[in-house]
Design a protein around this motif. Sequence first.
Motif, PDB file in Angstrom:
ATOM      1  N   MET A   1     -22.959 -29.995  -1.529  1.00 44.84           N
ATOM      2  CA  MET A   1     -23.652 -31.284  -1.539  1.00 44.84           C
ATOM      3  C   MET A   1     -24.658 -31.371  -0.402  1.00 44.84           C
ATOM      4  O   MET A   1     -25.761 -31.911  -0.565  1.00 44.84           O
ATOM      5  N   LYS A   2     -24.284 -30.837   0.771  1.00 44.10           N
ATOM      6  CA  LYS A   2     -25.192 -30.851   1.913  1.00 44.10           C
ATOM      7  C   LYS A   2     -26.483 -30.105   1.592  1.00 44.10           C
ATOM      8  O   LYS A   2     -27.591 -30.587   1.865  1.00 44.10           O
ATOM      9  N   ASN A   3     -26.342 -28.915   1.008  1.00 43.02           N
ATOM     10  CA  ASN A   3     -27.523 -28.113   0.685  1.00 43.02           C
ATOM     11  C   ASN A   3     -28.405 -28.809  -0.346  1.00 43.02           C
ATOM     12  O   ASN A   3     -29.637 -28.807  -0.240  1.00 43.02           O
TER      13      ASN A   3
ATOM     14  N   VAL B   1     -17.485 -33.070   9.093  1.00 46.95           N
ATOM     15  CA  VAL B   1     -18.528 -32.821   8.085  1.00 46.95           C
ATOM     16  C   VAL B   1     -18.939 -34.122   7.415  1.00 46.95           C
ATOM     17  O   VAL B   1     -20.134 -34.400   7.246  1.00 46.95           O
ATOM     18  N   ILE B   2     -17.947 -34.963   7.053  1.00 47.48           N
ATOM     19  CA  ILE B   2     -18.260 -36.243   6.409  1.00 47.48           C
ATOM     20  C   ILE B   2     -19.082 -37.127   7.350  1.00 47.48           C
ATOM     21  O   ILE B   2     -20.055 -37.763   6.938  1.00 47.48           O
ATOM     22  N   GLY B   3     -18.708 -37.163   8.626  1.00 49.48           N
ATOM     23  CA  GLY B   3     -19.455 -37.959   9.599  1.00 49.48           C
ATOM     24  C   GLY B   3     -20.897 -37.492   9.748  1.00 49.48           C
ATOM     25  O   GLY B   3     -21.823 -38.306   9.826  1.00 49.48           O
ATOM     26  N   LYS B   4     -21.099 -36.175   9.779  1.00 51.80           N
ATOM     27  CA  LYS B   4     -22.456 -35.642   9.921  1.00 51.80           C
ATOM     28  C   LYS B   4     -23.305 -35.978   8.694  1.00 51.80           C
ATOM     29  O   LYS B   4     -24.491 -36.322   8.822  1.00 51.80           O
ATOM     30  N   ILE B   5     -22.705 -35.884   7.509  1.00 52.51           N
ATOM     31  CA  ILE B   5     -23.455 -36.212   6.294  1.00 52.51           C
ATOM     32  C   ILE B   5     -23.798 -37.692   6.275  1.00 52.51           C
ATOM     33  O   ILE B   5     -24.919 -38.076   5.903  1.00 52.51           O
ATOM     34  N   GLN B   6     -22.860 -38.558   6.698  1.00 51.47           N
ATOM     35  CA  GLN B   6     -23.141 -39.989   6.745  1.00 51.47           C
ATOM     36  C   GLN B   6     -24.280 -40.301   7.704  1.00 51.47           C
ATOM     37  O   GLN B   6     -25.084 -41.206   7.452  1.00 51.47           O
ATOM     38  N   ASN B   7     -24.364 -39.549   8.799  1.00 50.82           N
ATOM     39  CA  ASN B   7     -25.430 -39.759   9.786  1.00 50.82           C
ATOM     40  C   ASN B   7     -26.686 -38.949   9.473  1.00 50.82           C
ATOM     41  O   ASN B   7     -27.603 -38.886  10.297  1.00 50.82           O
ATOM     42  N   GLN B   8     -26.706 -38.328   8.281  1.00 43.38           N
ATOM     43  CA  GLN B   8     -27.857 -37.539   7.820  1.00 43.38           C
ATOM     44  C   GLN B   8     -28.173 -36.384   8.765  1.00 43.38           C
ATOM     45  O   GLN B   8     -29.323 -35.969   8.880  1.00 43.38           O
ATOM     46  N   ASP B   9     -27.138 -35.876   9.433  1.00 44.27           N
ATOM     47  CA  ASP B   9     -27.280 -34.682  10.248  1.00 44.27           C
ATOM     48  C   ASP B   9     -26.819 -33.495   9.398  1.00 44.27           C
ATOM     49  O   ASP B   9     -25.630 -33.213   9.287  1.00 44.27           O
ATOM     50  N   LEU B  10     -27.763 -32.814   8.786  1.00 44.54           N
ATOM     51  CA  LEU B  10     -27.440 -31.763   7.820  1.00 44.54           C
ATOM     52  C   LEU B  10     -27.582 -30.363   8.393  1.00 44.54           C
ATOM     53  O   LEU B  10     -27.455 -29.380   7.668  1.00 44.54           O
TER      54      LEU B  10
END
Length: 461
Positions: free
Chosen positions: A223-225, A192-201
């Motif tokens: 935070m993602k939402n 999840v942290i990696g996806k958020i860092q890569n702006q893959d939401l």
Amino acid sequence: MENLKHKARKPLALSTIFLRYFMLLCGGMLLWLGLLIGTYLIATATGEILPANYVEKQIAAAKDILVSSPEIRPDQIPSLSDYALYTQEGQYVSGSLNREQAQKAWKAVASGSKGGIRGYYTVIQREQQQEVLLLSYSIVMNYRSEWLRTHLPNPELLGIILIVTGLLLQIALWSYLFGKKLAKKMKGLQSVIGKIQNQDLEFTVQSSGVHEIDTVLDSLDTMKNELKASLRQQWEEQQARREQISALAHDIKTPLTIIRGNAELLSETAQDEIQRDYNRYILTSSAQIERYARELIEISKTQEGLKLERVTIDTASLLEDIEELLRAAAVEKEIQVHMNAHNMPDFIAIDKDLFQRAILNVVMNAVEHTPIQGNITLTAEGKSDSVCFTVDDSGGGFTFADLREATKQFYMGDRSRSSGNHHGMGLYITQSIMLRHGGQLVLGNDEVLGGAKVTLEFPLS
């Protein structure tokens, strides 16, 4: 944690998982102790391990023989013990103890000590032979096998070693398994942290099965939402800005057409030299503005940015054009213009229209902030691998906020210092043009004139 997609089972607390592994550790140790105790009981029952009082029993059984035997032979001495034979006066006769050890043992006996060379001793009076037999031994468990006695510590010490070793191995094993399980549970969090860092939401948060980790995942999901909503709002604002820019560029065309038409009509009338120069300035500038407006509309539609078309141009001709632009812009405020050129190459490869646009943006910014009858200096300097164009003015200079923000889109600066005739795009566009040329835009303040100092630098290659 209603935002998570849970598994079938309820998430466990980390303390519960740790307690389970601790119980497994305790169970493993009990099994290990049971195995050691069972092995000891079997070895004792079969006689492979001798009890601690084994030697004392052997001495008691052999005492009569040792008392009555005319001569003491080594094979008569109980195993696992040493001996020394003395006269009644304490003179050493023979034995497995050497003379020095025998003397120490006799002194111990004479002083009434119960300790012998091997730990304990037994004294047997051989009255008929006028001799004294001293046996020295240890009261510890031991092995029947000579090989085991030679290569292994005694059973008591070996038992302690095996218990400690088993405990350490169990701790290492269960710690490894606990860490491996926890790492597996953490993979979802790391993903999840990696996806958020890569702006893959675009993902769904899965339950890890651990309460504490799920709490963090729930926060990240929230935070993602919120981040998605923020990015959507930002995108909508950018869309609105592009539409505003496009509309503004379209609106510029109408007054620009009128200006150009009247300037063309004026050029057909009788004019003196100064009037013709002014009229030429108007026509040249209106043509540039029309190109800029057309390009701005194209950028807003395609979002491809500025297209660089390098051509090799004569440097002297470029400097003349730039000086003409600068003097035309400075006429109204009677600003003194100074041009300097040092070590400039004869030819440079640039996109002439884009570069003139960049210079014009800097020049207009300098003119706007320079007082009436002030000074503006433009210096062109060639270096070993680059070319610099520096514009210095005698205005108020850049504030700290300007130096940090001036190249950002729509930055207006201090409105009290601004004429309101720009939309905060000049230095942003200039920086974009310089980056397309592989160069840079540097902002600062000039120590001589006291105003702003703007440098456009790009490589020669």
